[in-house]
Design a protein around this motif. Structure first.
Motif, PDB file in Angstrom:
ATOM      1  N   ALA A   1      -7.071   6.105   3.593  1.00 52.92           N
ATOM      2  CA  ALA A   1      -7.934   5.096   4.214  1.00 52.92           C
ATOM      3  C   ALA A   1      -8.188   5.408   5.682  1.00 52.92           C
ATOM      4  O   ALA A   1      -9.304   5.271   6.176  1.00 52.92           O
ATOM      5  CB  ALA A   1      -7.308   3.711   4.076  1.00 52.92           C
TER       6      ALA A   1
ATOM      7  N   TRP B   1      -9.603  -2.698   5.612  1.00 52.67           N
ATOM      8  CA  TRP B   1     -10.701  -1.945   5.011  1.00 52.67           C
ATOM      9  C   TRP B   1     -10.728  -2.052   3.493  1.00 52.67           C
ATOM     10  O   TRP B   1     -11.782  -2.017   2.890  1.00 52.67           O
ATOM     11  CB  TRP B   1     -10.611  -0.482   5.414  1.00 52.67           C
ATOM     12  CG  TRP B   1     -11.035  -0.244   6.828  1.00 52.67           C
ATOM     13  CD1 TRP B   1     -11.567  -1.150   7.701  1.00 52.67           C
ATOM     14  CD2 TRP B   1     -10.962   0.975   7.545  1.00 52.67           C
ATOM     15  NE1 TRP B   1     -11.814  -0.567   8.905  1.00 52.67           N
ATOM     16  CE2 TRP B   1     -11.456   0.747   8.846  1.00 52.67           C
ATOM     17  CE3 TRP B   1     -10.509   2.250   7.215  1.00 52.67           C
ATOM     18  CZ2 TRP B   1     -11.528   1.744   9.801  1.00 52.67           C
ATOM     19  CZ3 TRP B   1     -10.587   3.247   8.178  1.00 52.67           C
ATOM     20  CH2 TRP B   1     -11.089   2.994   9.453  1.00 52.67           C
ATOM     21  N   ARG B   2      -9.559  -2.164   2.858  1.00 49.54           N
ATOM     22  CA  ARG B   2      -9.513  -2.165   1.393  1.00 49.54           C
ATOM     23  C   ARG B   2      -9.489  -3.558   0.769  1.00 49.54           C
ATOM     24  O   ARG B   2      -9.833  -3.706  -0.401  1.00 49.54           O
ATOM     25  CB  ARG B   2      -8.301  -1.376   0.913  1.00 49.54           C
ATOM     26  CG  ARG B   2      -8.476   0.097   1.181  1.00 49.54           C
ATOM     27  CD  ARG B   2      -7.340   0.897   0.616  1.00 49.54           C
ATOM     28  NE  ARG B   2      -7.661   2.308   0.780  1.00 49.54           N
ATOM     29  CZ  ARG B   2      -7.662   3.173  -0.214  1.00 49.54           C
ATOM     30  NH1 ARG B   2      -7.341   2.791  -1.420  1.00 49.54           N
ATOM     31  NH2 ARG B   2      -7.966   4.431  -0.005  1.00 49.54           N
TER      32      ARG B   2
ATOM     33  N   CYS C   1      -5.641  -0.139   6.921  1.00 43.82           N
ATOM     34  CA  CYS C   1      -5.871   0.108   5.499  1.00 43.82           C
ATOM     35  C   CYS C   1      -6.157  -1.206   4.778  1.00 43.82           C
ATOM     36  O   CYS C   1      -7.106  -1.303   3.998  1.00 43.82           O
ATOM     37  CB  CYS C   1      -4.661   0.817   4.882  1.00 43.82           C
ATOM     38  SG  CYS C   1      -4.740   1.007   3.087  1.00 43.82           S
ATOM     39  N   HIS C   2      -5.362  -2.211   5.049  1.00 42.94           N
ATOM     40  CA  HIS C   2      -5.551  -3.485   4.354  1.00 42.94           C
ATOM     41  C   HIS C   2      -6.887  -4.136   4.722  1.00 42.94           C
ATOM     42  O   HIS C   2      -7.594  -4.647   3.853  1.00 42.94           O
ATOM     43  CB  HIS C   2      -4.399  -4.447   4.622  1.00 42.94           C
ATOM     44  CG  HIS C   2      -4.519  -5.674   3.787  1.00 42.94           C
ATOM     45  ND1 HIS C   2      -4.289  -5.680   2.431  1.00 42.94           N
ATOM     46  CD2 HIS C   2      -4.918  -6.933   4.097  1.00 42.94           C
ATOM     47  CE1 HIS C   2      -4.521  -6.877   1.945  1.00 42.94           C
ATOM     48  NE2 HIS C   2      -4.898  -7.661   2.939  1.00 42.94           N
TER      49      HIS C   2
ATOM     50  N   HIS D   1       0.850  -1.189   0.000  1.00 43.08           N
ATOM     51  CA  HIS D   1       0.000   0.000   0.000  1.00 43.08           C
ATOM     52  C   HIS D   1       0.885   1.237   0.000  1.00 43.08           C
ATOM     53  O   HIS D   1       1.866   1.297   0.751  1.00 43.08           O
ATOM     54  CB  HIS D   1      -0.903   0.017   1.236  1.00 43.08           C
ATOM     55  CG  HIS D   1      -1.856  -1.135   1.301  1.00 43.08           C
ATOM     56  ND1 HIS D   1      -2.997  -1.198   0.539  1.00 43.08           N
ATOM     57  CD2 HIS D   1      -1.823  -2.279   2.026  1.00 43.08           C
ATOM     58  CE1 HIS D   1      -3.636  -2.331   0.802  1.00 43.08           C
ATOM     59  NE2 HIS D   1      -2.937  -3.007   1.701  1.00 43.08           N
TER      60      HIS D   1
ATOM     61  N   GLN E   1     -10.681  -4.777  -3.036  1.00 38.24           N
ATOM     62  CA  GLN E   1      -9.614  -5.203  -3.946  1.00 38.24           C
ATOM     63  C   GLN E   1      -9.847  -6.632  -4.423  1.00 38.24           C
ATOM     64  O   GLN E   1      -9.625  -6.948  -5.593  1.00 38.24           O
ATOM     65  CB  GLN E   1      -8.244  -5.079  -3.258  1.00 38.24           C
ATOM     66  CG  GLN E   1      -7.807  -3.644  -3.088  1.00 38.24           C
ATOM     67  CD  GLN E   1      -6.537  -3.522  -2.254  1.00 38.24           C
ATOM     68  OE1 GLN E   1      -6.206  -4.389  -1.451  1.00 38.24           O
ATOM     69  NE2 GLN E   1      -5.825  -2.421  -2.441  1.00 38.24           N
TER      70      GLN E   1
ATOM     71  N   GLU F   1      -2.249   6.148   0.007  1.00 40.21           N
ATOM     72  CA  GLU F   1      -3.386   5.223   0.101  1.00 40.21           C
ATOM     73  C   GLU F   1      -3.709   4.929   1.564  1.00 40.21           C
ATOM     74  O   GLU F   1      -4.874   4.934   1.976  1.00 40.21           O
ATOM     75  CB  GLU F   1      -3.016   3.932  -0.642  1.00 40.21           C
ATOM     76  CG  GLU F   1      -4.075   2.885  -0.720  1.00 40.21           C
ATOM     77  CD  GLU F   1      -3.579   1.606  -1.406  1.00 40.21           C
ATOM     78  OE1 GLU F   1      -4.336   0.634  -1.383  1.00 40.21           O
ATOM     79  OE2 GLU F   1      -2.459   1.578  -1.948  1.00 40.21           O
TER      80      GLU F   1
END
Length: 179
Positions: free
Chosen positions: A111, A154-155, A151-152, A103, A159, A107
């Motif tokens: 996030a 949530w994304r 972030c990971h 990330h 993705q 980004e």
């Protein structure tokens, strides 16, 4: 989902483990920094980073590792050390078969704070709030590692859906060519 976030660095490599799913409260399982002596030989510093990350992987057994994508900086020595520490983190995860996600800093900031231009203090404040901590993790590398994990979490669902859609489209396009 349990994610080990890694903010790579040779002197201070931030690490943080967060567990949860998008849309629900998240839980911090651990946060810290793997430190190496500035005056040590590069190979020994990389070995120390590897040993530190391996300890975190052993202790927390994450399902994913989220690493900050190295971006161009003005100081080539700094970016080289960051890239080397990043590679060590990816190697440790790959050795165990743990998927790695990269990330970018903007980004992660977007996030966690809503702005890709947020400063370290804003990231630390939001990490503190999102994980319901008493105080921001110190140093900033530790807070950044937690932000990467958040972030990971949530994304990743979005993705994954995007990757599945691309795979379906590619399979459909390939099938059309062979028919």
């Amino acid at each position: 989902m349990r994610v080990l976030g890694v903010d790579p660095g040779l002197t201070r490599c931030g690490v943080g483990v967060v567990e949860g799913v998008a849309g629900r409260p998240l839980t911090m399982l651990g946060v810290g920094v793997v430190r190496t002596p500035v005056d040590a030989d590069l190979s020994h510093r990389l070995l120390a980073v590897e040993q530190g990350i391996e300890q975190w992987l052993d202790e927390h057994r994450p399902e994913f590792v989220a690493v900050e994508r190295v971006f161009s900086q003005h100081n080539v020595r700094t970016v080289m050390g960051t890239a080397q520490a990043s590679a060590v983190a990816m190697l440790c995860a790959a050795r165990r078969g743990i998927p790695v996600a990269l990330h970018t800093p903007s980004e992660v900031k977007a996030a966690v704070t809503g702005s890709g231009r947020a400063d370290k203090a804003q990231v630390g404040a939001m990490v503190t709030r999102l994980l319901r901590l008493a105080a921001p993790p110190k140093p900033a590398d530790a807070a950044d590692a937690l932000a990467l994990a958040i972030c990971h979490i949530w994304r990743a669902p979005a993705q994954n859906r995007l990757q599945q859609a691309v795979a379906r489209h590619t399979a459909h396009a390939t099938k059309g060519r062979t028919a």
